[in-house]
Design an enzyme around this catalytic site. Structure first.
Site, short mmCIF file in Angstrom:
data_model
loop_
_atom_site.label_atom_id
_atom_site.label_comp_id
_atom_site.label_asym_id
_atom_site.label_seq_id
_atom_site.Cartn_x
_atom_site.Cartn_y
_atom_site.Cartn_z
N HIS B 77 0.85 -1.20 0.00
CA HIS B 77 0.00 0.00 0.00
C HIS B 77 0.89 1.25 0.00
CE1 HIS B 77 -3.09 2.90 1.19
NE2 HIS B 77 -2.30 3.27 2.18
N ASP B 106 6.08 21.34 -26.90
CA ASP B 106 6.04 20.01 -26.29
C ASP B 106 7.11 19.99 -25.20
OD1 ASP B 106 5.99 17.13 -25.79
OD2 ASP B 106 4.91 17.00 -27.68
N TRP B 142 7.44 -0.22 3.71
CA TRP B 142 7.85 0.49 2.48
C TRP B 142 9.22 1.11 2.64
CZ3 TRP B 142 9.13 5.54 1.24
CH2 TRP B 142 8.97 6.48 2.25
N SER B 169 12.66 6.09 -14.04
CA SER B 169 11.56 6.78 -14.72
C SER B 169 11.43 8.20 -14.20
CB SER B 169 10.27 6.00 -14.49
OG SER B 169 9.16 6.83 -14.64
N SER B 170 11.46 8.38 -12.87
CA SER B 170 11.24 9.75 -12.40
C SER B 170 12.46 10.62 -12.61
CB SER B 170 10.75 9.79 -10.95
OG SER B 170 11.55 9.01 -10.16
N HIS B 253 13.37 11.98 3.08
CA HIS B 253 12.78 13.21 3.56
C HIS B 253 12.55 14.21 2.43
CE1 HIS B 253 10.67 15.48 6.40
NE2 HIS B 253 11.16 16.53 5.78
N GLU B 255 11.99 13.34 -0.43
CA GLU B 255 10.89 12.68 -1.14
C GLU B 255 9.52 13.15 -0.64
OE1 GLU B 255 10.52 10.63 -3.69
OE2 GLU B 255 8.50 9.91 -3.38
N TYR B 257 8.77 16.01 0.35
CA TYR B 257 8.50 17.31 -0.27
C TYR B 257 8.26 17.18 -1.76
CZ TYR B 257 9.42 18.98 4.28
OH TYR B 257 9.33 19.16 5.63
N SER B 268 -1.86 26.80 -5.52
CA SER B 268 -1.54 28.21 -5.77
C SER B 268 -2.08 28.68 -7.11
CB SER B 268 -0.02 28.42 -5.75
OG SER B 268 0.49 28.00 -4.51
N HIS B 302 15.12 13.08 11.83
CA HIS B 302 13.95 13.15 12.72
C HIS B 302 13.03 11.95 12.52
CE1 HIS B 302 11.77 15.71 9.44
NE2 HIS B 302 11.48 14.45 9.31
N HIS B 303 13.29 11.14 11.46
CA HIS B 303 12.52 9.91 11.28
C HIS B 303 13.07 8.79 12.15
CE1 HIS B 303 10.26 11.28 7.73
NE2 HIS B 303 11.32 12.01 7.49
N THR B 328 6.70 27.00 5.35
CA THR B 328 5.39 26.40 5.12
C THR B 328 4.29 27.32 5.63
OG1 THR B 328 6.49 24.30 5.52
CG2 THR B 328 4.11 24.24 5.30
N LYS B 331 3.55 30.04 3.22
CA LYS B 331 2.66 29.61 2.15
C LYS B 331 1.20 29.62 2.62
CE LYS B 331 5.50 26.84 -0.78
NZ LYS B 331 4.83 27.39 -1.94
N ARG B 450 1.76 0.99 14.94
CA ARG B 450 1.36 0.82 13.54
C ARG B 450 1.85 -0.53 13.04
NH1 ARG B 450 5.80 4.48 10.28
NH2 ARG B 450 4.65 3.77 8.49
#
Lengths: 184, 525
Positions: B77, B106, B142, B169-170, B253, B255, B257, B268, B302-303, B328, B331, B450
């Site tokens: 998931h 293009d 994951w 790919s990315s 991390h 990632e 963002y 926006s 921090h993770h 943040t 924004k 979890r």
């Protein structure tokens, strides 16, 4: 524009490859940081460090090994003597071989010289705690781990640790009432 | 090369048709649609796994799954939602919108664009196929932590390969987007005149090429630890499993963002349209986005506050994490200030955008709570964390994707979507989403861990509430699918501008946008 795109593409591919390399560069970087900051250094972790070492004096340790005459084993210490600070964790090794053609169960009994040092000789791990079974012709190295208590009298400069191996089967037959030989 | 150019110039003549049209397409609009459809299919796949997880957690004890299959479900998931739904959906938006917004004909590298997309279904297939391999799919989470990830069966190798492919790919997609943005803007569009969506994607693409290769390196090390006798992470061979966590979160991390900056960009675009006011503080929005991106590289640990870090390191990562709340916050205040005294109307895209601002802020605040190291040690790996990242990823990233689809769908299809159905979809989603994830805060604070299929009795009620919400939220996405299909088939003809307050180059084009646009660059004053 196509030329500009190709240039940008080249730059971005270089960045990508550089970052792929950087991922691997993080490995030595990680270990270097751990080393410099003194974290994550396994056995030398500060929490587990012994702070009770008396570094003001050195005591000479002598190691001796004997077998009871009824026991066909060869038994010797891997080191004859050692100088240590009281409080320091020390590990030494002994080697024992069964030179007979049948398996034998034996157990070692320690003794100390001078005798008043005995109470300050704190063994943490010793082959003498349990009976040892050696197959015919087998030889084995066995550790002893100990700390000399820093409270030991300051006029003791040399301590001798002496082991004698006895044949446990013979002993058992001789005096059936006793379960084990004294140790420690 | 001349053939490709020819096919481009004379569309309608000599075009491959049927499946070959989609397999060989180099058109940014086709590829954008492919990305979005892929994301939608994967959303239903990974969403079904989430419903199975919630169904199992409806009551304590094991009802539907065994623990190993449950772990496979949570792992897949997560992997699919991140790499198969949110990231491809944003790539789809970028493919459709970046050339339209910049007046480019293009993307810079159309063939690479085709390749970047078609790698994704391959990786998706490999991930899904791993469910049918001996031992089932990966069940190590994951985050792919060793030692579990160097101990599992064949599906672990397959997943590592799939992650390599998705990363490739990315990276290709990002290189394409950066080059398009830097080199192919119409005359007059300076960097500081670009729509904010383009800005956020430019920064996201830089984050991607900076961090995806690091992830590729980390999973390569996992692969060699598994198969080629290296000991990067294998403690038995002198490696260090904690090092994986450092390298992984150095990627992961930034990632997070990557998963939210394009959402900021979409919102926006939408809020000024429906508030009928220009975006408040455009320049500060750009600088805030850039600051978030830069700060994202120095907060990763921090993770992993619980791995055993010196207090100084905990303090550093705690304060640097809290620092991210500043840009943040800039924004969020800018969005609110844009709405302030605006002539607001509440069409579906605007509703999703407003829900985004409110609910993402809740997720941001629970993130601040988790940033406090002593609190995090208590809450680490509890449902509080699950609540936090679903508030930022579901009501954050996913709601922004919904908002963007409703916003641009009339431009893409030429038809207005059904506002009634759209509003139903919105209200069911926003209510369902809060019923699923809000109680998880309480579960986490009460100590429910979890990634477990069974739990202590006192957690039952909140879990039952969450499961009911999950089914409301999950099934209301079928409504979303219905809206999209209905809009593609027909509906009220959309005007060129579509929305009264819409500003930007894409709204000067007819609706639907023609297959080829801006073959001569527009002039922007």
């Amino acid at each position: 524009m196509a030329l500009g795109n190709a240039k940008t593409l080249t730059k971005l591919i270089v960045v990508t490859l550089g970052m792929f390399g950087f991922g691997f560069a993080l490995v030595p970087f990680y270990y270097k940081i751990c080393e410099v900051t003194g974290i994550n250094s396994g056995a030398e972790q500060s929490l587990a460090k012994n702070t009770q070492v008396d570094e003001s004096r050195l005591v000479t340790l002598e190691f001796d090994a004997n077998t009871n005459e009824a026991l066909p084993w060869r038994f010797k210490p891997m080191q004859r003597s050692l100088k240590v600070h009281p409080g320091q964790l020390v590990q030494v090794e002994y080697e024992v071989s069964n030179i007979s053609d049948h398996p034998i169960v034996g157990q070692a009994v320690p003794s100390y010289g001078p005798a008043r040092a005995a109470g300050f000789f704190k063994k943490i791990e010793c082959f003498c705690f349990t009976p040892q079974t050696l197959a015919a012709g087998e030889s084995r190295r066995m550790p002893v781990m100990f700390v000399l208590d820093p409270d030991m009298d300051r006029d003791v400069h040399t301590v001798t640790l002496s082991y004698t191996f006895f044949d446990l089967e013979a002993k058992k037959q001789a005096s059936d009432g006793r379960k084990t030989v004294p140790n420690g | 090369m001349s053939d490709a150019a020819h096919a481009h110039d004379d569309h309608g003549h000599g075009h491959p048709t049927g499946i070959m049209r989609w397999l060989t397409t180099t058109n940014h609009k086709d590829i954008g649609s492919l990305y979005l459809w892929f994301a939608l299919i994967m959303l239903f796949a990974a969403g079904s796994m989430a419903l199975l997880i919630r169904a199992e957690l409806f009551q304590p004890g094991l009802q539907l799954t065994n623990p190993d299959f449950f772990n496979q479900l949570t792992t897949m998931h997560g992997l699919i939602m991140i790499f198969g739904v949110i990231m491809p959906a944003f790539s789809g938006f970028a493919n459709w919108q970046v050339p339209l917004m910049l007046g480019a004909p293009d993307m810079a590298f159309p063939r690479m664009n085709n390749w970047a997309f078609w790698l994704l279904p391959m990786a998706g297939l490999m991930l899904m196929a791993s469910f049918f391999l001996p031992g089932g799919a990966v069940a190590g989470g994951w985050t792919m932590y060793p030692p579990l990830f160097i101990q599992g069966g064949i599906s672990y190798d397959l997943t590592i390969l799939a992650v390599h492919i998705m990363g490739l790919s990315s990276i290709m997609g990002s290189i394409n987007i950066i080059t398009t943005i830097l080199n192919m803007r119409a005359p007059g569009i300076t960097l500081m005149k670009m729509p904010l969506f383009v800005w956020t994607w430019l920064i996201t693409a830089y984050l991607l090429i900076a961090t995806m290769p690091v992830l590729a390196g980390a999973v390569t090390m996992l692969l060699t630890d598994r198969n080629f006798g290296t000991h990067f992470f294998n403690a038995a061979g002198g490696g260090d499993p904690v090092m994986f966590q450092h390298i992984f979160w150095f990627f992961a991390h930034p990632e997070v963002y990557i998963l939210i900056l394009p959402a900021f960009g979409i919102v926006s675009q939408i809020i000024p349209t429906f508030a009928r006011k220009p975006l408040f503080g455009y320049a500060s929005m750009v600088y805030a986005t850039a600051s978030i991106a830069i700060l994202s590289f120095i907060v990763w640990a921090h993770h992993m506050f619980t791995v055993g870090m010196p207090a100084a390191a905990q303090l550093f990562f705690m304060f640097s994490t809290m620092l991210i709340a500043v840009p943040t916050g800039v924004k969020v205040f800018n969005w609110v200030a844009t709405m302030w005294k605006g002539s607001m109307t509440f069409e579906t895209p605007m509703l999703f955008a407003i829900a985004f601002v409110c609910l993402f802020t809740i997720g941001g605040f629970s993130g601040l709570v988790l940033a406090i190291a002593p609190v995090d040690i208590q809450l680490h790996d509890t449902y509080y964390v699950v609540a936090h990242f679903h508030y930022v990823l579901v009501s954050g990233a996913l709601f922004a994707i919904f908002a963007g689809i409703y916003y641009w769908l009339p431009k893409w299809t030429g038809h207005m979507y059904s506002e009634t159905l759209g509003k139903w979809h919105f209200w069911l989603s926003v209510i369902g989403m809060n019923i699923v994830f809000f109680p998880m805060h309480f579960l986490g604070l009460a100590g429910m861990p979890r990634r477990i299929p069974d739990y202590a009795l006192q957690f039952t009620e909140f879990n039952q509430i969450a499961t009911v919400g999950a089914f409301i939220f999950g099934f209301s996405q079928l409504l979303f699918l219905a809206v999209i299909l209905k809009t593609i088939k027909g509906g009220v003809k959309a005007t060129d501008r579509v929305w009264e307050g819409a500003e930007g180059l894409e709204w000067t084009l007819p609706s639907p946008a023609p297959y080829h646009t801006f073959e001569t660059a527009p002039v922007v004053k």
